[in-house]
Design a protein around this motif. Structure first.
Motif, short mmCIF file in Angstrom:
data_model
loop_
_atom_site.label_atom_id
_atom_site.label_comp_id
_atom_site.label_asym_id
_atom_site.label_seq_id
_atom_site.Cartn_x
_atom_site.Cartn_y
_atom_site.Cartn_z
N HIS A 262 0.82 -1.21 0.00
CA HIS A 262 0.00 0.00 0.00
C HIS A 262 0.86 1.27 0.00
N TRP A 265 -0.56 4.82 -1.02
CA TRP A 265 -1.64 5.51 -0.32
C TRP A 265 -1.11 6.83 0.25
N SER A 269 -5.64 9.64 -0.91
CA SER A 269 -6.28 8.32 -0.79
C SER A 269 -7.10 8.26 0.49
N GLN A 272 -10.26 10.49 0.20
CA GLN A 272 -11.28 9.84 -0.63
C GLN A 272 -11.98 8.71 0.12
N CYS A 431 -6.86 15.34 -3.83
CA CYS A 431 -7.79 14.76 -4.81
C CYS A 431 -7.99 15.70 -6.00
#
Length: 560
Positions: A262, A265, A269, A272, A431
């Motif tokens: 991961h 991330w 992330s 979101q 984002c």
């Protein structure tokens, strides 16, 4: 400011480090470089060094004759045993140690070193002085008494525990008895269920504990650096149960403990994933908006989410925001951060990307060195010199239940501390949207701790000023964790508050009024006013779209 120590007081144990240091790390080569600088300075200023050496020699001579030159700080528990004052041998040893500490500090302060080098030197020498304290030696009077009382058994128990920590605890003394607690049994035991799960988090909904509930739910967002159950320890400390018993609908995020898979991330992330959980919370409760609560790095996450929603013109999903010991303004003055140059920051990023994660144990070591006498040498004495088991303390169990940070989020946090992006509009992009907190015109409630060494209170105060809308700020008389876990009934609890938030934290401090007791009831009244109408509790957890799955505390909390 109030309650300053007198200028002549001896320093307390080292408390130079903070959240930045835990994220950035501290390299041994930087500490050794500072020691080399000190050694060279002694050669460059021979007269200065000789003067202080002679002064130290004169003080040690007086100490040998029995003079008591220095008073022990009454807040320093290392030398609380009366033997340090009554026994001639121990009194002389302690006075010699204090003379050396004070003279070394004077030598640094009066040297020709640049200000930054002096700050680094004080940082390193204070850590070294704490390590060499006579209380850490086997001749500690408490250790000698225990050795005699136990017939030597304390020595063998201590050596056994030292060996076990060398093999299984990265060489640091254990802070807590891990056999005393079990997550889901006597920790994180409030009834509830996981009602939503994505790759990054589980959303837990709790069963009602009141006859009526407020319509608007509360969504608690803990830091990614630790597991969520700091909000749900024992029954008398559970913030979750406090909200439920007072009519709030309570949801909480349980972050997944990431591994190398991961590594990508980042903050976007997490924002979101949190937005998905918030939408599930709204759907389950049939509420158009939620009250958000974030702690530490969770506060940064909810601020980024609100900025993202504002940029999308969807801020109506949030009714209010509570920030507990959260940094949005990342400017922190700390001698330890003088070690964090561009090379150090890039090296920290490179290490975590190579590994995929920043291991929580690495952060735990840095956190321990923030308060070495409380978190290292105290347990050195208890575990090894006295041969006793570490205490069964739920907060320390949680603190040692380490998690990891994915490399991308670690990099985002490094950039956050480097650039302080939230202090200017558009400085942070999440984002794909620029963040402007001044446009987040929601009511906010911020809490800081006056003794907080991780997120210093003045930085938390400046963070509150970055927010738009109506702002309320409370300063608890506690540290980082105790500012969160502040249930009513604690006779030592108090807090400061002033209705006017001036631009200068010091001016606010002098105008603030002291109030006895916990700040929890103040927050409760504030949040209840923003939680809508009361109604009958929901008959079941979850909804047809988001059915209840595993019982709380879920599965992610158990990932090691």
């Amino acid at each position: 400011m109030r309650d300053k120590p007198s200028t002549g007081a001896l320093p307390l144990p080292a408390t130079f480090m903070n959240a930045q240091n835990a994220v950035v790390g501290l390299r041994g080569r930087d500490l050794l470089s500072t020691l080399r600088t000190l050694a060279l300075q002694g050669i460059k200023q021979p007269v200065h060094s000789a003067r202080h050496a002679l002064a130290l020699g004169g003080q040690l001579g007086r100490v040998l004759l029995g003079d008591t030159l220095h008073k022990v700080n009454p807040q320093d528990a290392r030398f609380a045993d009366p033997t340090w004052q009554l026994n001639p041998f121990y009194r002389r040893g302690l006075q010699a140690y204090l003379s050396w500490q004070k003279q070394l500090g004077s030598w640094i302060d009066e040297s020709s070193l640049p200000a930054d080098d002096r700050a680094r030197a004080r940082f390193v020498t204070t850590l070294l002085g704490d390590a060499l304290a006579p209380s850490n030696s086997p001749l500690n009077p408490l250790a000698v008494k225990e050795l005699l009382n136990s017939g030597g058994a304390s020595l063998f128990k201590g050596l056994g525990q030292l060996l076990d920590d060398l093999l299984h605890n990265d060489g640091l003394p254990s802070q807590v008895s891990k056999q005393a607690f079990e997550v889901g049994h006597n920790l994180a035991a409030t009834p509830g269920a996981v009602v939503f799960r994505n790759e990054l988090l589980e959303l837990i909904q709790y069963q009602p504990m009141s006859e009526k509930q407020y319509q608007r739910p509360l969504l608690i967002v803990p830091p990614q650096i630790n597991k969520y159950y700091i909000f749900d320890l024992s029954n008398d400390k559970s913030f979750v149960q406090y909200t439920l018993k007072n009519g709030l609908q309570c949801f909480i995020v349980s972050w997944r403990n990431p591994d190398a898979r991961h590594r990508e991330w980042g903050l976007s992330s997490y924002v979101q994933a949190l937005e998905e959980a918030m939408d599930a919370c709204r759907a389950i409760t049939a509420s158009k908006d939620v009250n958000l609560l974030g702690a530490c790095a969770g506060g940064l996450t909810i601020a980024a989410l609100q900025g993202h929603l504002q940029a999308k013109r969807q801020l109506r999903k949030v009714a209010s925001a509570t920030y507990m010991v959260s940094l949005l303004d990342s400017q922190i003055d700390s001698p330890a951060m003088l070690f964090a140059d561009e090379q150090t920051l890039e090296a920290a990023k490179r290490r975590s990307y190579q590994r995929g994660v920043l291991d929580g144990r690495d952060m735990a070591r840095v956190f321990a060195w923030m308060r070495p006498n409380d978190l290292i040498w105290n347990y050195w004495v208890n575990n090894y010199l006295l041969g006793k088991q570490p205490p069964a303390f739920d907060i320390l169990y949680w603190n040692n239940d380490c998690t990891r940070l994915p490399a991308a989020l670690h990099g985002d946090l490094l950039d956050f501390f480097k650039y302080n992006p939230l202090t200017h509009p558009g400085g942070l992009e999440v984002c794909g949207t620029p963040i402007d907190l001044q446009k987040v015109s929601l009511d906010s409630f911020s809490v800081a701790g006056i003794n907080d060494h991780i997120t210093p209170w003045d930085s938390v105060y400046r963070s509150a000023l970055l927010l738009g809308g109506s702002r309320r700020f409370i300063l608890s008389n506690s540290g980082h964790i105790q500012s969160i876990l502040n249930p009513p009934g604690n006779p030592k609890a108090s807090f400061l508050e002033s209705p006017k938030l001036s631009g200068d934290p010091r001016a606010w401090y002098h105008d603030a009024q002291k109030h006895e007791g916990s700040w929890w009831p103040q927050w409760l009244a504030w949040i209840q006013q923003r939680s809508g109408e009361q109604r009958q509790p929901l008959s079941a957890l979850g909804s047809p779209r988001y059915p209840a799955m595993e019982a709380a505390p879920g599965t992610y909390v158990h990932v090691r």
